[in-house]
Scaffold this active site. Structure first.
Site, PDB file in Angstrom:
ATOM      1  N   GLU A  90      -5.897  16.142  12.092  1.00  0.00           N
ATOM      2  CA  GLU A  90      -4.752  16.254  12.995  1.00  0.00           C
ATOM      3  C   GLU A  90      -3.621  15.334  12.577  1.00  0.00           C
ATOM      4  O   GLU A  90      -3.857  14.240  12.062  1.00  0.00           O
ATOM      5  CB  GLU A  90      -5.166  15.773  14.387  1.00  0.00           C
ATOM      6  CG  GLU A  90      -6.108  16.674  15.102  1.00  0.00           C
ATOM      7  CD  GLU A  90      -6.700  15.966  16.311  1.00  0.00           C
ATOM      8  OE1 GLU A  90      -6.024  15.937  17.336  1.00  0.00           O
ATOM      9  OE2 GLU A  90      -7.803  15.440  16.196  1.00  0.00           O
ATOM     10  N   CYS A 110     -14.672   9.610  11.817  1.00  0.00           N
ATOM     11  CA  CYS A 110     -14.555   8.150  11.792  1.00  0.00           C
ATOM     12  C   CYS A 110     -15.934   7.557  12.034  1.00  0.00           C
ATOM     13  O   CYS A 110     -16.725   8.103  12.801  1.00  0.00           O
ATOM     14  CB  CYS A 110     -13.591   7.701  12.889  1.00  0.00           C
ATOM     15  SG  CYS A 110     -13.303   5.925  12.928  1.00  0.00           S
ATOM     16  N   CYS A 114     -16.189   3.935  18.466  1.00  0.00           N
ATOM     17  CA  CYS A 114     -15.700   3.335  19.713  1.00  0.00           C
ATOM     18  C   CYS A 114     -16.109   4.277  20.845  1.00  0.00           C
ATOM     19  O   CYS A 114     -15.978   5.493  20.716  1.00  0.00           O
ATOM     20  CB  CYS A 114     -14.183   3.169  19.662  1.00  0.00           C
ATOM     21  SG  CYS A 114     -13.650   2.060  18.336  1.00  0.00           S
ATOM     22  N   CYS A 117     -13.575   6.962  22.262  1.00  0.00           N
ATOM     23  CA  CYS A 117     -12.750   7.736  21.335  1.00  0.00           C
ATOM     24  C   CYS A 117     -13.520   8.954  20.816  1.00  0.00           C
ATOM     25  O   CYS A 117     -14.651   8.822  20.348  1.00  0.00           O
ATOM     26  CB  CYS A 117     -12.339   6.842  20.168  1.00  0.00           C
ATOM     27  SG  CYS A 117     -11.375   7.694  18.917  1.00  0.00           S
TER      28      CYS A 117
HETATM   29  N1  SAH Z   1      -9.101   3.237  13.737  1.00  0.00           N
HETATM   30  C1  SAH Z   1      -7.795   2.741  14.018  1.00  0.00           C
HETATM   31  C2  SAH Z   1      -6.711   3.800  14.110  1.00  0.00           C
HETATM   32  C3  SAH Z   1      -7.011   5.081  14.812  1.00  0.00           C
HETATM   33  S1  SAH Z   1      -7.208   5.057  16.572  1.00  0.00           S
HETATM   34  C4  SAH Z   1      -7.811   1.868  15.242  1.00  0.00           C
HETATM   35  O1  SAH Z   1      -8.852   1.744  15.859  1.00  0.00           O
HETATM   36  O2  SAH Z   1      -6.786   1.279  15.553  1.00  0.00           O
HETATM   37  C5  SAH Z   1      -5.581   4.798  17.189  1.00  0.00           C
HETATM   38  C6  SAH Z   1      -5.554   4.216  18.590  1.00  0.00           C
HETATM   39  O3  SAH Z   1      -5.897   5.210  19.571  1.00  0.00           O
HETATM   40  C7  SAH Z   1      -6.546   3.091  18.772  1.00  0.00           C
HETATM   41  O4  SAH Z   1      -5.955   2.022  19.444  1.00  0.00           O
HETATM   42  C8  SAH Z   1      -7.609   3.762  19.618  1.00  0.00           C
HETATM   43  O5  SAH Z   1      -8.372   2.826  20.280  1.00  0.00           O
HETATM   44  C9  SAH Z   1      -6.783   4.656  20.503  1.00  0.00           C
HETATM   45  N2  SAH Z   1      -7.508   5.714  21.219  1.00  0.00           N
HETATM   46  C10 SAH Z   1      -8.670   6.312  20.901  1.00  0.00           C
HETATM   47  N3  SAH Z   1      -9.029   7.235  21.827  1.00  0.00           N
HETATM   48  C11 SAH Z   1      -8.047   7.228  22.753  1.00  0.00           C
HETATM   49  C12 SAH Z   1      -7.824   7.957  23.950  1.00  0.00           C
HETATM   50  N4  SAH Z   1      -8.667   8.893  24.373  1.00  0.00           N
HETATM   51  N5  SAH Z   1      -6.693   7.673  24.662  1.00  0.00           N
HETATM   52  C13 SAH Z   1      -5.804   6.744  24.229  1.00  0.00           C
HETATM   53  N6  SAH Z   1      -5.950   6.039  23.100  1.00  0.00           N
HETATM   54  C14 SAH Z   1      -7.069   6.264  22.374  1.00  0.00           C
END
Ligand code: SAH
Length: 346
Positions: A90, A110, A114, A117
């Protein structure tokens, strides 16, 4: 076939010299593909016919294909791109009053897992190559060209699917290509890499001599909570992460942004705000509060608007600079990973 879109300038220069060409060929090719947006080698009129044939034989100018496109009422465009091997990634175009920002993926899937996510549910399938990351921006630029408003991507955030520092070298090549004045010429201060906190990557990035930005996905102010939300915290707990951030600030001379996702009744309490103030007090960074995009893959709920503002007030009163992230495309599955998850369900 070597895809020209993935070649960092020094690597391309080396390739051209190996082809028996003068080093300036590399800049000439950059000008053709990025400035003049040539789609094929035949357009490159100041390159000899003979060398154009060599280029055609060994090199290509291939972009990912648009598999799905969603356009939001606020102008946000979300693309699901299909790569050569069929994997899909995406990218998103967001429109600010100061320009067009692209949110780029760095991996297929990934490995960071987390808990909130959806990008990590299936784990990492593979790293993206520099050309696949540059390709995301070029495809967005082509979509913008069709709109005929003279716009191009001016800002880039590596915040799509994937952990950029788990694909370090390719991400650095990508940054150098898009930042090069004869490449996409996107200013370093308009480029942001976001990490969940891979400490070695943070230390290395500090020493790249780039003027780009760094964002740290913090999301919790203590180890107990961060362990529960982000598996990576077990490998790099806050007492390891925060010194690396301070080192980055000193070596790179840049402030970081802390991303802090607000999850209802989990990390949005007064106590958490107080702990967050204490945690980052010694650094120069500022906080970007992110309203959570709910997904059907977990039970986390977004904090109410009142909670978000109360949290912001506490930080501000505690002397921490903080903002609330502007939301885009809430009507088009803008939550991280949702479009892909939807396509996978098809
Ligand atoms: N791996 C990297 C970059 C990708 S995630 C990182 O962790 O920073 C980009 C951002 O989106 C991160 O801050 C992540 O925690 C956040 N994120 C993931 N899922 C999300 C969701 N459902 N709503 C809002 N932000 C989210």
């Amino acid at each position: 076939m070597i895809n020209l879109y993935g070649q960092e300038i020094n690597k391309l220069t080396k390739l051209m010299v190996e082809e028996g060409q003068k080093p300036y060929r590399a800049i000439q090719l950059y000008t053709w593909i990025y400035e003049k947006r040539a789609q094929n080698f035949d357009e490159m009129s100041d390159i000899s016919l003979r060398f154009r044939e060599v280029l055609k034989e060994k090199y290509c100018l291939e972009l990912p294909k648009i598999f799905l496109k969603q356009v939001s009422s606020d102008g946000t465009i979300k693309l699901l791109l299909e790569l050569k091997d069929g994997y899909k990634v995406e990218c998103v175009l967001m429109r600010y009053n100061y320009g067009c920002a692209a949110c780029v993926s760095s991996q297929v899937g990934c490995n960071m897992s987390c808990s909130f996510c959806s990008s990590g549910i299936l784990g990492k399938q593979r790293n993206l190559t520099p050309e696949e990351m540059v390709g995301q921006i070029l495809v967005i630029n082509n979509v913008l060209k069709e709109e005929n408003k003279g716009q191009r991507v001016t800002h880039v955030v590596v915040m799509g699917t994937g952990e950029p520092f788990d694909n370090y070298d390719n991400v650095m090549d990508f940054i150098r290509i898009i930042n090069h004045p004869k490449g996409l010429a996107i200013g370093a201060r308009h480029i942001t890499v976001s990490t969940c906190g891979l400490v070695e990557g943070i230390r290395k990035y500090a020493r790249e001599g780039l003027q780009t930005n760094l964002a740290i996905s913090l999301h919790a102010p203590n180890n107990k909570l961060r362990d529960a939300l982000m598996k990576i915290n077990k490998a790099y707990p806050l007492e390891t992460l925060m010194p690396a951030v301070k080192e980055y600030e000193e070596v790179a001379g840049r402030r970081v942004t802390y991303e802090y996702l607000l999850l209802a009744d989990i990390n949005d309490t007064k106590e958490c705000a107080e702990q967050l103030i204490e945690l980052i007090k010694g650094t120069k960074g500022y906080v970007n509060l992110i309203p959570y995009n709910e997904t059907n893959k977990n039970d986390y709920k977004r904090s109410s608007g009142n909670r978000v503002h109360a949290f912001l007030d506490l930080l501000t009163k505690g002397g921490v600079t903080a903002t609330i992230r502007k939301e885009f495309g809430s009507d088009i599955d803008a939550a991280c990973g949702q479009l892909k998850a939807k396509a996978d369900d098809l």
